[in-house]
Design an enzyme around this catalytic site. Structure first.
Site, mmCIF file in Angstrom:
data_model
loop_
_atom_site.group_PDB
_atom_site.id
_atom_site.type_symbol
_atom_site.label_atom_id
_atom_site.label_comp_id
_atom_site.label_asym_id
_atom_site.label_seq_id
_atom_site.Cartn_x
_atom_site.Cartn_y
_atom_site.Cartn_z
ATOM 1 N N HIS A 43 -7.422 -9.711 31.727
ATOM 2 C CA HIS A 43 -8.420 -8.676 31.996
ATOM 3 C C HIS A 43 -8.163 -8.073 33.371
ATOM 4 O O HIS A 43 -7.401 -8.605 34.180
ATOM 5 C CB HIS A 43 -9.815 -9.269 31.896
ATOM 6 C CG HIS A 43 -10.237 -9.574 30.496
ATOM 7 N ND1 HIS A 43 -11.531 -9.885 30.146
ATOM 8 C CD2 HIS A 43 -9.524 -9.606 29.338
ATOM 9 C CE1 HIS A 43 -11.613 -10.091 28.840
ATOM 10 N NE2 HIS A 43 -10.404 -9.939 28.332
ATOM 11 N N GLU B 16 -9.798 -7.825 36.140
ATOM 12 C CA GLU B 16 -10.078 -8.631 37.321
ATOM 13 C C GLU B 16 -8.979 -9.665 37.557
ATOM 14 O O GLU B 16 -8.518 -9.862 38.686
ATOM 15 C CB GLU B 16 -11.424 -9.337 37.165
ATOM 16 C CG GLU B 16 -12.601 -8.393 37.000
ATOM 17 C CD GLU B 16 -12.964 -8.115 35.551
ATOM 18 O OE1 GLU B 16 -14.153 -8.036 35.239
ATOM 19 O OE2 GLU B 16 -12.015 -7.969 34.726
ATOM 20 N N TRP C 90 -0.129 22.870 2.191
ATOM 21 C CA TRP C 90 -0.885 22.413 3.360
ATOM 22 C C TRP C 90 -1.856 23.501 3.769
ATOM 23 O O TRP C 90 -1.472 24.663 3.900
ATOM 24 C CB TRP C 90 0.052 22.094 4.527
ATOM 25 C CG TRP C 90 0.933 20.929 4.252
ATOM 26 C CD1 TRP C 90 2.233 20.947 3.925
ATOM 27 C CD2 TRP C 90 0.566 19.530 4.334
ATOM 28 N NE1 TRP C 90 2.721 19.677 3.768
ATOM 29 C CE2 TRP C 90 1.701 18.780 4.025
ATOM 30 C CE3 TRP C 90 -0.634 18.863 4.620
ATOM 31 C CZ2 TRP C 90 1.686 17.383 4.000
ATOM 32 C CZ3 TRP C 90 -0.633 17.487 4.598
ATOM 33 C CH2 TRP C 90 0.513 16.760 4.302
ATOM 34 N N THR D 191 -9.150 9.162 -3.451
ATOM 35 C CA THR D 191 -8.048 9.770 -2.713
ATOM 36 C C THR D 191 -6.773 8.950 -2.870
ATOM 37 O O THR D 191 -5.675 9.498 -3.000
ATOM 38 C CB THR D 191 -8.420 9.899 -1.225
ATOM 39 O OG1 THR D 191 -9.523 10.798 -1.103
ATOM 40 C CG2 THR D 191 -7.256 10.418 -0.407
ATOM 41 N N ARG E 92 2.273 9.024 12.729
ATOM 42 C CA ARG E 92 3.685 9.328 12.958
ATOM 43 C C ARG E 92 3.847 10.393 14.046
ATOM 44 O O ARG E 92 2.961 11.210 14.290
ATOM 45 C CB ARG E 92 4.331 9.806 11.664
ATOM 46 C CG ARG E 92 4.220 8.812 10.524
ATOM 47 C CD ARG E 92 4.950 9.268 9.273
ATOM 48 N NE ARG E 92 4.383 10.480 8.693
ATOM 49 C CZ ARG E 92 3.322 10.498 7.878
ATOM 50 N NH1 ARG E 92 2.699 9.372 7.581
ATOM 51 N NH2 ARG E 92 2.875 11.628 7.390
ATOM 52 N N GLU F 143 -10.979 9.575 6.656
ATOM 53 C CA GLU F 143 -10.066 10.613 6.169
ATOM 54 C C GLU F 143 -9.930 10.492 4.653
ATOM 55 O O GLU F 143 -8.832 10.534 4.114
ATOM 56 C CB GLU F 143 -8.707 10.465 6.864
ATOM 57 C CG GLU F 143 -7.847 11.701 6.784
ATOM 58 C CD GLU F 143 -6.531 11.543 7.533
ATOM 59 O OE1 GLU F 143 -5.664 12.412 7.349
ATOM 60 O OE2 GLU F 143 -6.371 10.573 8.275
ATOM 61 N N THR G 298 -15.775 13.198 -1.097
ATOM 62 C CA THR G 298 -16.729 12.206 -1.601
ATOM 63 C C THR G 298 -17.094 11.200 -0.522
ATOM 64 O O THR G 298 -18.273 10.933 -0.260
ATOM 65 C CB THR G 298 -16.157 11.486 -2.838
ATOM 66 O OG1 THR G 298 -15.884 12.444 -3.859
ATOM 67 C CG2 THR G 298 -17.147 10.456 -3.358
ATOM 68 N N LEU G 299 -16.080 10.622 0.125
ATOM 69 C CA LEU G 299 -16.346 9.631 1.162
ATOM 70 C C LEU G 299 -16.980 10.280 2.390
ATOM 71 O O LEU G 299 -17.947 9.743 2.952
ATOM 72 C CB LEU G 299 -15.057 8.913 1.547
ATOM 73 C CG LEU G 299 -15.185 7.822 2.614
ATOM 74 C CD1 LEU G 299 -16.169 6.742 2.168
ATOM 75 C CD2 LEU G 299 -13.824 7.213 2.934
ATOM 76 N N ALA H 29 -20.612 10.930 1.759
ATOM 77 C CA ALA H 29 -21.401 9.701 1.724
ATOM 78 C C ALA H 29 -21.662 9.172 3.134
ATOM 79 O O ALA H 29 -22.768 8.712 3.443
ATOM 80 C CB ALA H 29 -20.686 8.644 0.891
#
Length: 343
Positions: free
Chosen positions: A54, A56, A172, A198, A209, A269, A273-274, A277
């Site tokens: 850590h 410190e 795209w 998906t 990437r 991502e 639907t997700l 929700a």
């Protein structure tokens, strides 16, 4: 000059050091400087990731004798043993006579370092540049304080809000610069959530990437939300970070389980639907919306039904940044208020 003002300059240096640490891995970005009686910095340290010293301890390792020094640290020293020992005990053992910190550690297990230091006779000053440091650590502090990860919901759409053409094609919508930024945001996340729909439709790799297609150093854990098993041939089974299949559609339960694994940042991502929700449940903390200067029309909306029936129920957002990426825009926004979680 009071003690608080006197330690602002070294605290700003500690904050600069904290920013060198990784945002992923579950632990906070923390910086520390050791100063002598004249206020001069004699050692510096920062946390480089889970399992490493850590801040410190890193700073203490750079001096042969810390007796009489003051430790200025961005976060209250921890008071528990995890992969490393408690920083409160390390500071006490080293003979540091004063500890100055900015933000209080909200962790149930890790908090309490200030009280331990005071019990040992160490002078403790809290709250120096607390607002600045708390803003810097906002995501981590929020996630730890409420026991669930920070959730960023991402989508790419045309200006009229379509995520795909009516025939289902979507590659795209945005250009290469926007798509590269998505990879950078993936790499800044501990986990990436996607729905089974998906996975079955697109067979995504969900890796982070670089420009040349190379894997970035940090890869988010892919997490599949849904009851359908991921096919054995799916690309996700070859993900370098592994794969977590939740076997449930209960998003709140998924986030609770991820919190138990030390996951603090989640990137959603997984398609309309997700995304819908998560938003409808009041679990979205931030939005990353990529907008392409194009129109598609049709029915393939980026966000579906949120249970909103009138304009008064609209989920209002505050835009935190707008960035142009090639011909596209990235709009970052956060809710101005939450619906009750799990609603």
């Amino acid at each position: 000059m009071d003690d608080t003002v006197a330690y602002e300059a070294p605290m700003r240096r500690a904050l600069e050091l904290a920013a060198r640490g990784p945002v992923t891995g579950g632990n906070p970005q923390v910086g520390c400087v050791l100063v002598d009686a004249t206020g001069a910095i004699v050692a510096e340290g920062w946390h480089r990731g889970a399992g490493t010293p850590h801040a410190e301890v890193d700073a203490l390792s750079k001096v042969s004798d810390a007796r009489g020094l003051t430790a200025v640290v961005t976060l209250e020293p921890c008071n528990h043993t995890g992969r490393t020992g408690p920083c409160s005990e390390a500071l006490i053992a080293a003979g540091v006579t004063r500890v100055v910190y900015a933000a209080t550690d909200p962790g149930h297990a890790s908090g309490g370092g200030a009280a331990r230091l005071r019990d040992a006779g160490v002078d403790v000053i809290a709250g120096v540049l607390a607002a600045e440091v708390s803003a810097f650590l906002h995501i981590w502090l929020t996630a730890v304080g409420r026991h669930r990860p920070w959730v960023t919901v991402k989508w790419a759409s045309t200006l009229d809000g379509r995520a795909a053409a009516d025939d289902g094609t979507s590659q795209w919508i945005t250009g290469t610069a926007a798509r590269q930024r998505v990879h950078e945001q993936r790499a800044a996340s501990d986990a990436i959530l996607v729905g089974t729909g998906t996975v079955l439709a697109d067979d995504p790799s969900l890796t982070a990437r670089g420009d040349g297609g190379e894997l970035l150093p940090h890869q988010p854990l892919p997490v599949v939300v849904g009851e359908t098993a991921v096919p054995a041939t799916a690309a996700l089974h070859r993900h370098p970070a592994g794969l977590l299949e939740t076997g449930t559609r209960d998003i709140a339960a998924v986030l609770t389980a991820l919190d138990a694994r030390g996951i603090r940042r989640v990137y959603v991502e997984g398609g309309p639907t997700l995304a819908s929700a998560v938003i409808a449940s009041g679990l979205a903390d931030e939005f990353a919306v990529y907008l392409a200067p194009a129109l598609l029309g049709g029915t393939r909306l980026a966000v579906g039904d949120l249970g909103i029936t009138t304009i008064a129920e609209a989920r209002r957002l505050a835009i935190t940044s707008i960035e142009q990426l090639g011909e596209d825009l990235l709009v970052m926004a956060r809710p101005t208020h939450h619906a009750p979680e799990g609603s």
